[in-house]
Design an enzyme around this catalytic site. Sequence first.
Site, PDB file in Angstrom:
ATOM      1  N   TYR A  92      15.030  29.710  10.026  1.00  0.00           N
ATOM      2  CA  TYR A  92      13.781  30.359  10.438  1.00  0.00           C
ATOM      3  C   TYR A  92      13.708  30.466  11.961  1.00  0.00           C
ATOM      4  O   TYR A  92      13.993  29.508  12.691  1.00  0.00           O
ATOM      5  CB  TYR A  92      12.574  29.548   9.954  1.00  0.00           C
ATOM      6  N   LYS A  95       0.840  -1.204   0.000  1.00  0.00           N
ATOM      7  CA  LYS A  95       0.000   0.000   0.000  1.00  0.00           C
ATOM      8  C   LYS A  95       0.872   1.250   0.000  1.00  0.00           C
ATOM      9  O   LYS A  95       2.078   1.198   0.242  1.00  0.00           O
ATOM     10  CB  LYS A  95      -0.913   0.000   1.226  1.00  0.00           C
TER      11      LYS A  95
END
Length: 374
Positions: A266, A46
Amino acid sequence: MLATAKSRALALGMGGVLTIDLAAVAANYRRIQAQAPTAQVSAVVKADAYGLGVEPVSHTLYDAGCRLFFVAHASEALMLRQELPGDADLCVLNGLLPGAEAACANADIIPVLNAPDQIERWATEGVARGRKLPAILQFDTGMSRLGLSPADSARLNPDALKARFDLRFLMSHLACADEPANSANDRQLAVMHDIAARFGDIPVSFANSGGTFLGPAYQPSIIRPGIALYGGAPHVGVANPMTPVVRLDVAVIQTRSVPAGTQIGYGGTFTATQEMRLATIAAGYADGLPRGLSNRGAAWLDGVRLPIVGRVSMDSIIIDISALPADALAPGDLVELMGPHQSIDAIAADAGTISYEILTALGRRYYRDYLRAT
């Protein structure tokens, strides 16, 4: 080989090389077969084979002898049906949402029936076609996610279900299989034994990757490995018996020196306490490297750990290269994010997550170099 992949990545303007060792996938499949010699070993593919590419991975597993494949959604099964030979059985773990029954019946897809409404819709489709359709029944034995509830299970008539479906096997899912000492595993096993006894000779699938390594009691008929196929550790805190499958090398964009007191990234969450040499590399959280690695994770070069400093950005990460010789890195050179010095489980631990999330988030901005199984 990495040098060739690097050249191709740079020529295509890609920021790194994701090496996927298909021979290792096949070796892991065989390792699980050896661990559970009396069981049929399937493969969970999956989410694009956990992010590594369902087409090459499923073909590799088929060539290794796998004939039973699990996906999460019907759409994944319908796509995979076009890739694999007709003797491959494709099973949908989430069952079928209303309206998908006809397409799946046409493609010989096998749903995992998790609830009474799924049972009724699939039975109705079979009646319309004049035949018993193949099905798997899943039971919730203690995870409370998918599967027939204890109350639903108590109301089932096994003989009636056998009359309505080509019932391939029964299954459940272990919630704590990665923790061998967790008593929840034995509790779920006991519940599954009681359910199986009601159905007589119908095969049972109970073990996922972790369950496979819990011993023969958890390996009744069919094994459903997922993360172990892709090199992830089946158990927490135990030496990993699987062969690594992925390596990730990311290109340097720019290097610089900064003086003491410089804020980095940041929010200025890291401040240089002395003069530092930095490299900015061409991957970030958009490429599956979680923001949780900020000021915690690292890259590697020639056995030297290069700490991540500052916050992980969407498309870039800053690393401290002060420990390297001044001329060790230049734009276009690669540093290791996953590989011999840092497993997927190790980088997941640094990020405060699990290897599943790391793999499935890797994305398509790396050059993918598949090492073919022989």
